[in-house]
Enzyme design. Structure first.
Site, mmCIF file in Angstrom:
data_model
loop_
_atom_site.group_PDB
_atom_site.id
_atom_site.type_symbol
_atom_site.label_atom_id
_atom_site.label_comp_id
_atom_site.label_asym_id
_atom_site.label_seq_id
_atom_site.Cartn_x
_atom_site.Cartn_y
_atom_site.Cartn_z
ATOM 1 N N TYR A 111 0.845 -1.190 0.000
ATOM 2 C CA TYR A 111 0.000 0.000 0.000
ATOM 3 C C TYR A 111 0.883 1.243 0.000
ATOM 4 O O TYR A 111 1.942 1.240 -0.615
ATOM 5 C CB TYR A 111 -0.988 -0.059 1.181
ATOM 6 C CG TYR A 111 -2.207 0.771 0.856
ATOM 7 C CD1 TYR A 111 -3.034 0.431 -0.216
ATOM 8 C CD2 TYR A 111 -2.503 1.918 1.568
ATOM 9 C CE1 TYR A 111 -4.119 1.213 -0.556
ATOM 10 C CE2 TYR A 111 -3.603 2.705 1.233
ATOM 11 C CZ TYR A 111 -4.395 2.346 0.169
ATOM 12 O OH TYR A 111 -5.464 3.119 -0.171
ATOM 13 N N ARG A 164 -9.397 10.325 -7.837
ATOM 14 C CA ARG A 164 -8.582 11.022 -6.839
ATOM 15 C C ARG A 164 -7.743 10.003 -6.095
ATOM 16 O O ARG A 164 -7.974 9.708 -4.922
ATOM 17 C CB ARG A 164 -9.483 11.801 -5.885
ATOM 18 C CG ARG A 164 -8.791 12.979 -5.217
ATOM 19 C CD ARG A 164 -8.928 12.918 -3.716
ATOM 20 N NE ARG A 164 -8.319 11.707 -3.162
ATOM 21 C CZ ARG A 164 -8.191 11.464 -1.860
ATOM 22 N NH1 ARG A 164 -8.651 12.325 -0.976
ATOM 23 N NH2 ARG A 164 -7.628 10.346 -1.413
ATOM 24 N N LYS A 182 -6.329 -2.490 -0.842
ATOM 25 C CA LYS A 182 -7.168 -2.392 0.350
ATOM 26 C C LYS A 182 -7.709 -3.767 0.755
ATOM 27 O O LYS A 182 -7.762 -4.105 1.947
ATOM 28 C CB LYS A 182 -8.329 -1.423 0.099
ATOM 29 C CG LYS A 182 -7.938 0.053 0.149
ATOM 30 C CD LYS A 182 -7.746 0.537 1.579
ATOM 31 C CE LYS A 182 -7.241 1.966 1.661
ATOM 32 N NZ LYS A 182 -8.286 2.970 1.626
ATOM 33 N N GLU A 253 -13.961 4.254 -2.678
ATOM 34 C CA GLU A 253 -12.534 4.532 -2.520
ATOM 35 C C GLU A 253 -12.030 5.485 -3.598
ATOM 36 O O GLU A 253 -12.203 5.244 -4.792
ATOM 37 C CB GLU A 253 -11.756 3.213 -2.594
ATOM 38 C CG GLU A 253 -10.333 3.306 -2.138
ATOM 39 C CD GLU A 253 -10.209 3.582 -0.648
ATOM 40 O OE1 GLU A 253 -9.324 4.368 -0.281
ATOM 41 O OE2 GLU A 253 -10.993 3.018 0.133
ATOM 42 N N ASP A 254 -11.416 6.585 -3.162
ATOM 43 C CA ASP A 254 -10.715 7.518 -4.054
ATOM 44 C C ASP A 254 -11.608 8.132 -5.129
ATOM 45 O O ASP A 254 -11.209 8.267 -6.291
ATOM 46 C CB ASP A 254 -9.490 6.842 -4.675
ATOM 47 C CG ASP A 254 -8.377 6.686 -3.656
ATOM 48 O OD1 ASP A 254 -8.438 7.345 -2.608
ATOM 49 O OD2 ASP A 254 -7.445 5.904 -3.892
ATOM 50 N N ASP A 276 -14.076 5.441 2.686
ATOM 51 C CA ASP A 276 -12.915 5.367 3.567
ATOM 52 C C ASP A 276 -12.139 6.674 3.591
ATOM 53 O O ASP A 276 -11.615 7.069 4.630
ATOM 54 C CB ASP A 276 -12.008 4.217 3.127
ATOM 55 C CG ASP A 276 -10.822 4.048 4.056
ATOM 56 O OD1 ASP A 276 -11.047 4.008 5.278
ATOM 57 O OD2 ASP A 276 -9.684 3.975 3.574
ATOM 58 N N ASP A 277 -12.059 7.380 2.461
ATOM 59 C CA ASP A 277 -11.301 8.630 2.416
ATOM 60 C C ASP A 277 -11.935 9.694 3.301
ATOM 61 O O ASP A 277 -11.237 10.565 3.820
ATOM 62 C CB ASP A 277 -11.211 9.145 0.978
ATOM 63 C CG ASP A 277 -10.616 8.116 0.047
ATOM 64 O OD1 ASP A 277 -9.455 7.737 0.256
ATOM 65 O OD2 ASP A 277 -11.319 7.657 -0.869
ATOM 66 N N ASN A 440 -0.619 11.793 1.347
ATOM 67 C CA ASN A 440 0.293 10.761 0.871
ATOM 68 C C ASN A 440 0.106 10.585 -0.624
ATOM 69 O O ASN A 440 -0.909 11.027 -1.174
ATOM 70 C CB ASN A 440 0.080 9.437 1.644
ATOM 71 C CG ASN A 440 -1.352 8.918 1.556
ATOM 72 O OD1 ASN A 440 -1.896 8.757 0.476
ATOM 73 N ND2 ASN A 440 -1.962 8.650 2.695
#
Length: 585
Positions: A111, A164, A182, A253-254, A276-277, A440
Site C-alpha cells: 500500500y 482522486r 485495500k 474509494e478515491d 474510507d477517504d 500521501n
C-alpha cells in the site's frame, strides 16, 4: 451466528481438515488452495502430485523465509510490489501470511507509498487482471458482469472511479491497484477470507492527458463520464450488487470530493456502505487526537484546531471531530469556534459567498471571527477566483498566527504547506503542538517530521499519513506514528459484515476512533507516537470489529441472526492464513 462461507473455505477458515476435489496440476495452480512444496507426502499420493514436486516437504515458515529472500533481492520498491503481486497470484495463503506476520516491512510496498507508483505505471506493470471492470458501455449489463465474479458469496466490495488516487489525482484504470491493495489489507489485518471480497473499477474514462496519449494505456480511452450518465452507472452498479449479493458492504474509494460526498450521502442509509477517504480518515485522526489528549492530560475544550485542506477528507475529519467534541460535552457553538478550516481561497467562514453546501456546514460562524482575532474577514463581492486566495481572506499563515492552534492537520496534497513560519507560529502559542501532515504518498506530505521537530525545538507530537522513520533531535529519539486508515477500515468492515449491519453509521466510526485511541500504550505515547505500531494491526482490527458490532447491536442496525457475543463471532470470522490438512473429495 456468523453465516458460514462456502466450502471448502469454511473448513479452512475454521482450521479443520478440508475436503478438496481438485487434484494434480489443477490443484497446484489454484492460488487459494495450493500449498506448493508444503503438501505432505500423504497428500501428494492422494492428490496425484507424485513427480510434480521435489522430494522435500517445506513448512509455511520456510516458504516465508524463501519469499523474504526473493523480495529483498529486488532493489526497487515497485519491483518488490510486482513480486508480491506475483506471489498473491500464485499462492494466496502464503502471500497473506507473509503480509500478516511482517506488516511493518510489507505494508509500505503493498500500500502507501509504493501503491501510488503502481497506479501511475499500472498499464506497464500489470501481469494478471483481478476483479471486475465496468465501463460506460456496460450500464445496461452490470448484472451480467458481476455474474462473472470468481466467487459466489461476495460480502465486501471496494470500488473506485479512479479520479482522486491518493494525492496523485486522476490515474484512470491504474486506480484499480487501490481496491486490490485495500482488500489485501482486509485479509491480512482482520482475516476476511479473500473469497468474500471483490475489487471493482468503475472505469469511466480519464482526463489525464498523459494516459490518453500512452499507446499502451489499458483503460477506457475517453474523457471522464460526468453528470446524469455517471450517476446512472453508479446506480446500476449499486442495484446490481444488492440484487446479486444482498447486504454486501460497499467501500467507496478515491472518488473526487463532490462525487465522494454525494455518493456517500445518497447510499449510506440505503445499503451498507462507507467512504474510507472521508469516514475512515476522520476516525483515524480522531483516534490519534484522543490518544494525544490522554497523554497530555487535556480535553477537547483545551484545543484550537486548524485543518488545511477542505476536500472530502478534510470535511470528513472536521465533521467527526465536531461530533466527538459534542459527544464529550461541548456545546455545538463551542465546538464550532474551536475548529477552523482553510481551503485554497483562505479561511472558511459563514460570510463567504463562494462556499458549497458541504463547506458551509463546517464554516466558522461570522461572530467567531472577532473573538479569534481574525477581524471581519469576508470574500469581496467582486469575486476572486475560488482557486486563488483572496487578499481579504486570511490564509493558513495568518490563521495560525492569530489562533495559535494546538492541533494542525493537513490534507492538501501540497508539499511544503506547513512551512517553517507556520510551524514556528503554532509552536509559539502551545507547549506541545500536535502536527498531522496527512497527505500521501510521501512526496506530497505537507511537511516532514524532522523539520517539524526542528522548528518546534523537539516539542511537537507528529503523525503522518505515509510512513516515516524515527527522528532523533538533540539526542532524543521521537517515534512518528502513522495516521493510516488501515487502523480503521478493516475493523469497521469486519464488524459490519459479521453483524450484517443495515448501514455503517457515524457512531460506528466514533467508537472505532475511541477504540483505536485505547490501544495506544503509555510507552508508545511517551516515545512521541500517537498510534500503535503497525505490528499491532491485527489486535487493533479485532478490537474495533468487536466495538463496531456492539454498536450495531445497540443501535438496532444488526441483522436478525446476529448473536449476543461479538467477541466470539468476530474471532470465528477471522481467518489466520495457514495450511490445513487436505483429504481427497
Amino acid at each position: 451466528m456468523v453465516r458460514p462461507i462456502p466450502p471448502p473455505f469454511d473448513q479452512i477458515v475454521a482450521g479443520q481438515t478440508a475436503t478438496i476435489r481438485a487434484a494434480g496440476t489443477t490443484l497446484l495452480n489454484l492460488r487459494l488452495l495450493t500449498k506448493d512444496l508444503a503438501f505432505s507426502h500423504e497428500e501428494r499420493a492422494a492428490f496425484g502430485l507424485g513427480g510434480l514436486l521435489p522430494d522435500r516437504v517445506t513448512t509455511i515458515e520456510e516458504q516465508m523465509e524463501l519469499e523474504h529472500e526473493h523480495i529483498r533481492r529486488k532493489v526497487d520498491d515497485l519491483e518488490r510490489y510486482i513480486g508480491l503481486a506475483a506471489l498473491q497470484d500464485r499462492n494466496a495463503t502464503l502471500f497473506y501470511r507473509l503480509l500478516a506476520e511482517h506488516m511493518e516491512e510489507y505494508l509500505p510496498i503493498v500500500y502507501t507509498p509504493t501503491v501510488g507508483r503502481a497506479c501511475q505505471e499500472f498499464s506497464h506493470i500489470i501481469r494478471r487482471t483481478r476483479g471486475i471492470w465496468i465501463t460506460p458501455a456496460d450500464v445496461d449489463r452490470v448484472p451480467e458482469l458481476l455474474a462473472a465474479s470468481p466467487f459466489d458469496d461476495v460480502r465486501l466490495i471496494v470500488v473506485t472511479d479512479n479520479e482522486r488516487i491518493l494525492g496523485l489525482g486522476d490515474q484512470g484504470a491504474g486506480g484499480m491497484a487501490i481496491p486490490i491493495g485495500k482488500l489485501a489489507l482486509y485479509t491480512a489485518a482482520c482475516g476476511i477470507h479473500p473469497t468474500l471480497t471483490l475489487p471493482v473499477s468503475l472505469d469511466v474514462g480519464t482526463d489525464n492527458a498523459a494516459l490518453l496519449r500512452d499507446p499502451l494505456y489499458l483503460g477506457h480511452r475517453a474523457p471522464r463520464l460526468r453528470g446524469a450518465a455517471y450517476d446512472a452507472l453508479v446506480e446500476a452498479f449499486v442495484a446490481a450488487v444488492q440484487d446479486r449479493w444482498p447486504g454486501c458492504l460497499i467501500q467507496w474509494e478515491d472518488f473526487k470530493q463532490h462525487n465522494a460526498l454525494r455518493i456517500r450521502d445518497r447510499y449510506r442509509d440505503r445499503v451498507p456502505s462507507f467512504n474510507d477517504d472521508i469516514q475512515g480518515t476522520a476516525a483515524v485522526v480522531v483516534g490519534g487526537l484522543l490518544a494525544a489528549m490522554r497523554y497530555l492530560g487535556t480535553g477537547w475544550d483545551d484545543q484550537r484546531i486548524v485543518l488545511a485542506g477542505a476536500g472530502a477528507a478534510g470535511l470528513g475529519i472536521a465533521a467527526l471531530i465536531r461530533q466527538a467534541m459534542i459527544a464529550d460535552g461541548l456545546a455545538e457553538a463551542a465546538a464550532s469556534s474551536r475548529l477552523l478550516l482553510v481551503d485554497s481561497a483562505g479561511l472558511i467562514h459563514a460570510g463567504r459567498a463562494d462556499l458549497d453546501s458541504a463547506k458551509r456546514t463546517m464554516a466558522l460562524p461570522v461572530e467567531a471571527l472577532g473573538e479569534l482575532g481574525l477581524g471581519q474577514a469576508r470574500r469581496p463581492g467582486g469575486g476572486t477566483h475560488p482557486s486563488r486566495r483572496s487578499e481579504d481572506l486570511p490564509g493558513l499563515e495568518e490563521v495560525v498566527a492569530a489562533v495559535r492552534p494546538t492541533v494542525l492537520i493537513g490534507t492538501t496534497g501540497t508539499p511544503g504547506t506547513f512551512s517553517e513560519r507556520v510551524i514556528r507560529a503554532m509552536a509559539a502559542g502551545t507547549d506541545r503542538p500536535i502536527v498531522l501532515p496527512l497527505s500521501n504518498p510521501t512526496s506530497v506530505a505537507e511537511a516532514v517530521p524532522a523539520d517539524v521537530l526542528r522548528w518546534t525545538e523537539g516539542r511537537a507530537i507528529v503523525a503522518t499519513g505515509s510512513p516515516f522513520g524515527p527522528v532523533t533531535y538533540r539526542a532524543i529519539r521521537h517515534e512518528v506514528g502513522q495516521a493510516n486508515n488501515v487502523f480503521i477500515f478493516p475493523g469497521v468492515g469486519l464488524g459490519a459484515i459479521v453483524s450484517e449491519a443495515s448501514a455503517v453509521s457515524d457512531a460506528m466510526f466514533l467508537v472505532a476512533a475511541r477504540t483505536l485511541a485505547s490501544m495506544v500504550t503509555e510507552e508508545r505515547l511517551a516515545s512521541g507516537a500517537i498510534y500503535p505500531p503497525i505490528s499491532d494491526l491485527r489486535a487493533v482490527s479485532r478490537a474495533i470489529a468487536i466495538a463496531v458490532m456492539d454498536e450495531a447491536i445497540r443501535s438496532g442496525r444488526a441483522g436478525p441472526g446476529t448473536g449476543t457475543d461479538p467477541a466470539t463471532e468476530i474471532d470465528a470470522a477471522m481467518w489466520w492464513p495457514a495450511y490445513v490438512p487436505y483429504r481427497r473429495g
